[in-house]
Enzyme design. Sequence first.
Site, short mmCIF file in Angstrom:
data_model
loop_
_atom_site.label_atom_id
_atom_site.label_comp_id
_atom_site.label_asym_id
_atom_site.label_seq_id
_atom_site.Cartn_x
_atom_site.Cartn_y
_atom_site.Cartn_z
N ASP A 15 1.04 -1.15 -0.05
CA ASP A 15 -0.07 0.17 0.04
C ASP A 15 0.65 1.25 0.32
O ASP A 15 0.21 2.50 0.19
CB ASP A 15 -1.07 -0.13 1.23
CG ASP A 15 -0.39 -0.28 2.43
OD1 ASP A 15 0.88 -0.10 2.79
OD2 ASP A 15 -0.83 -0.93 3.43
N CYS A 16 2.01 1.16 -0.03
CA CYS A 16 2.83 2.44 0.03
C CYS A 16 4.30 2.09 -0.76
O CYS A 16 4.77 1.02 -1.21
CB CYS A 16 3.18 3.08 1.27
SG CYS A 16 4.34 2.06 2.13
N CYS A 19 6.41 -0.41 0.93
CA CYS A 19 6.23 -1.82 0.67
C CYS A 19 6.92 -2.44 -0.63
O CYS A 19 7.49 -3.36 -0.53
CB CYS A 19 4.70 -2.21 0.48
SG CYS A 19 3.90 -1.66 1.97
N CYS A 393 10.43 7.98 11.81
CA CYS A 393 9.94 6.85 11.00
C CYS A 393 9.56 7.58 9.40
O CYS A 393 9.17 8.86 9.50
CB CYS A 393 8.43 6.68 11.63
SG CYS A 393 8.53 5.54 12.94
N CYS A 395 7.98 7.03 6.68
CA CYS A 395 6.76 6.74 5.92
C CYS A 395 6.37 7.83 5.41
O CYS A 395 5.87 7.84 4.04
CB CYS A 395 5.89 6.04 7.03
SG CYS A 395 5.64 4.42 6.66
N ASP A 437 4.97 20.61 -34.35
CA ASP A 437 5.35 20.18 -35.59
C ASP A 437 3.88 21.14 -36.25
O ASP A 437 3.18 21.28 -35.52
CB ASP A 437 5.09 18.69 -35.88
CG ASP A 437 4.89 18.15 -37.27
OD1 ASP A 437 5.78 18.79 -38.47
OD2 ASP A 437 3.98 17.50 -37.76
N THR A 439 2.10 20.11 -39.70
CA THR A 439 0.94 19.06 -40.23
C THR A 439 0.56 18.17 -39.33
O THR A 439 1.07 17.34 -38.79
CB THR A 439 1.62 18.48 -41.66
OG1 THR A 439 1.86 19.40 -42.31
CG2 THR A 439 0.33 17.73 -42.30
N ASP A 720 4.35 11.33 12.75
CA ASP A 720 4.10 10.39 11.36
C ASP A 720 3.02 9.83 10.80
O ASP A 720 2.73 10.11 9.64
CB ASP A 720 5.17 9.08 11.66
CG ASP A 720 5.56 8.47 10.29
OD1 ASP A 720 6.32 8.71 9.49
OD2 ASP A 720 4.77 7.24 10.03
#
Length: 740
Positions: A15-16, A19, A393, A395, A437, A439, A720
Amino acid sequence: MGTVTKLSWRVEGMDCASCVAKVTRAIERLPGVTEVEVNLMAERLSASLATGGTTAEAVVKQVEILGYTATALTGPAPAPSPPAHDHAHHDHDHDHDHDHDHAPHAHGQHDDSPADAEKPWWATGKAKLVWLLGGLVLGAYALSLLLPKNLTYPLFLAATLVALVPFGRRALALARVGSPFSIETLMVTAAAGATVIGAAEEAAVVVLLFAVGELLENVAAGRARAGIRALASLMPRVALRLGADGVSETIPADRLAIGDLVLIRPGDRVPCDGVIEDGTSALDESPVTGESIPIARGPGEPVVAGSINADGALRVRVARAATDNTIARIIRMVEDATASRAPTQRFIERFSEYWTPGAMVVALLVILVPPFALGWDWWTSLYRGLAVLLIACPCALVISVPAAMASGLSAGARRGLLVKGGAALEQLGAARTVAFDKTGTLTDGKPRVTEVLAAPGYSAESVLALAAGVEQGSAHPLAKAILAEVLARGIAVPAAEGQAAIPGQAVLATIAGQRISIGSPRHAAEAGVTLGNLAPDLARLEGEGKTVAIALIDGALLGLIALRDEPRADARDGVAALAALGIRSVMLTGDNQRTGTAIAESLCLEVKAELRPDDKLREIARLRAQGPVVMVGDGINDAPALAAASVGVAMGGGTDVALETADAAVLKDRVTGVADLVSLSRATMTNVKQNVAVAVGLKAVFLVTTLAGITGLWPAILADTGATVLVTLNALRLLRWVPR
């Protein structure tokens, strides 16, 4: 040398970004394992396994030791369907049979199971742990109001131990596979230390807040994945396939095969990428490309999966399998893009690797030095040292960048703006110049022949016929315009042989023994051809902003073909939007100077004309020396310039080239989409800076208050957890981003 097999697994429970780092580090330590890639949004692990080294079963076991669930992905998977929490629409055909018998997930460290993917967040394993800890802590506090401390203290201790068992097992597992300085290690050390010095009440709150933080990360990751899965809901569940007898049968949309004929009724959602064989209708492509105005389509024209048929019945021939249609490729691109790390994210991740062990050293110094230097008692120094551990921490800091990037990429994809990774998304906002560009990019790319002037001895019809013979089979817009004019006039196209091209200058072929070339005025001049009495006409046509193709026959003048390609309706607004963002726009074209100037002046931008492909590359290099450059092209003939720019952006309503050539693509095929990409990038990077400021700022404040004795353990973990919550919520705001 043994063979190497590339395998993939679905990994649930991540989940992060932390991990991802844990799984990557653990798998990389296995012998014979290389090319490890972990994708958070796709929940996918890929790795190359050498024969005789680590087995697929060993990889699964290593992942499960960390507390996650790994499932082998084999064989071509069906297209994604709306209700399924399944990212297996990728083609993972490895020509091996990996039929593993996985043991039940009994580790319990991560409180996740495959079934959790289908549950609401409050019914998952992580949520149940939070409810259990919350009940114990609240119950203990309620009883502490009625009972003496010696009777309620065991309840706080029990709450702490309930959490420390799974978290502690995970910390040990991470240490064994190469991650000794994990967030779990810091939290377990601090909470265990608190119980030793008699602060079990605070230790219980610490583990509760940590569990809440993990639950919130899980919810946030689910929301981000839901944003991507919402794209899959654009695909209908069923399709009406027509048999040889014309009778329709209802089949699952993911069973459609290339070549099948499909009936699409008014109001139906298109179940495939294909080509219309019969019928005319207006198609609403806004769910896929963001284009709000329905587009009329008829026989021979393409349709895109996920668009909505507005009024007429259509019979469509399937051109791509379900696993390779536009929707599937967009989802695959977004998932892969979230795994591509921006420079800022890579810096934060490298910084966090040193942050955690450094913080442990600082915490140790806080414990050992003050009793001698400042006269603190040992209980105070130990207590504050443990609090410093919790503040350290990383996180919130680690998740600050990828959370914002994932939300930004998802928000863009839902609005027809595809970006292939964090690096490109970050660079877009830093652009100083956008090079277009002409065209097919600033213009509609559908020029039409407006005038044909023949040299003495030839007719306009013969000029067109020979030009069409040379151009037949070409996909270039000017070639299509010449062929369309020939068809409209009913002129027969002669057979040609020996067709060749001089990039950016001319196309050549032999017709009836004569060498015919169709090229630019510059090519004719370099060939030494004089235009005679047609020279004033060339100047007049170019002054009117028309593109002029010069036809030569055996090195002599055959005639002039004038074509006009009108600017896109929103081209001027697109350039103005970039100017409002402080970005300079310049048009790079192979067209002549007069035509280029006429178009550029109407759009209020600079122009560099008469550029060959290698000239465009040199111009891009010159612009890059002044700052980041975005090159915008049609994704067909601009590949070198797109690759040379800081970021290449392809415009082309979902075509293969638009999706695969450049770093980003504007699916709705509007020039204003380029400014939208820049705005999205800047909004994302602003969000990143806010997240980093929150993550670092909160820690700095609580570090000072902790060392001053103002705050203790549970506010430290709140620094945290609170920062993680704020960072995550702030990142999710990007999912609501809309172009201005």
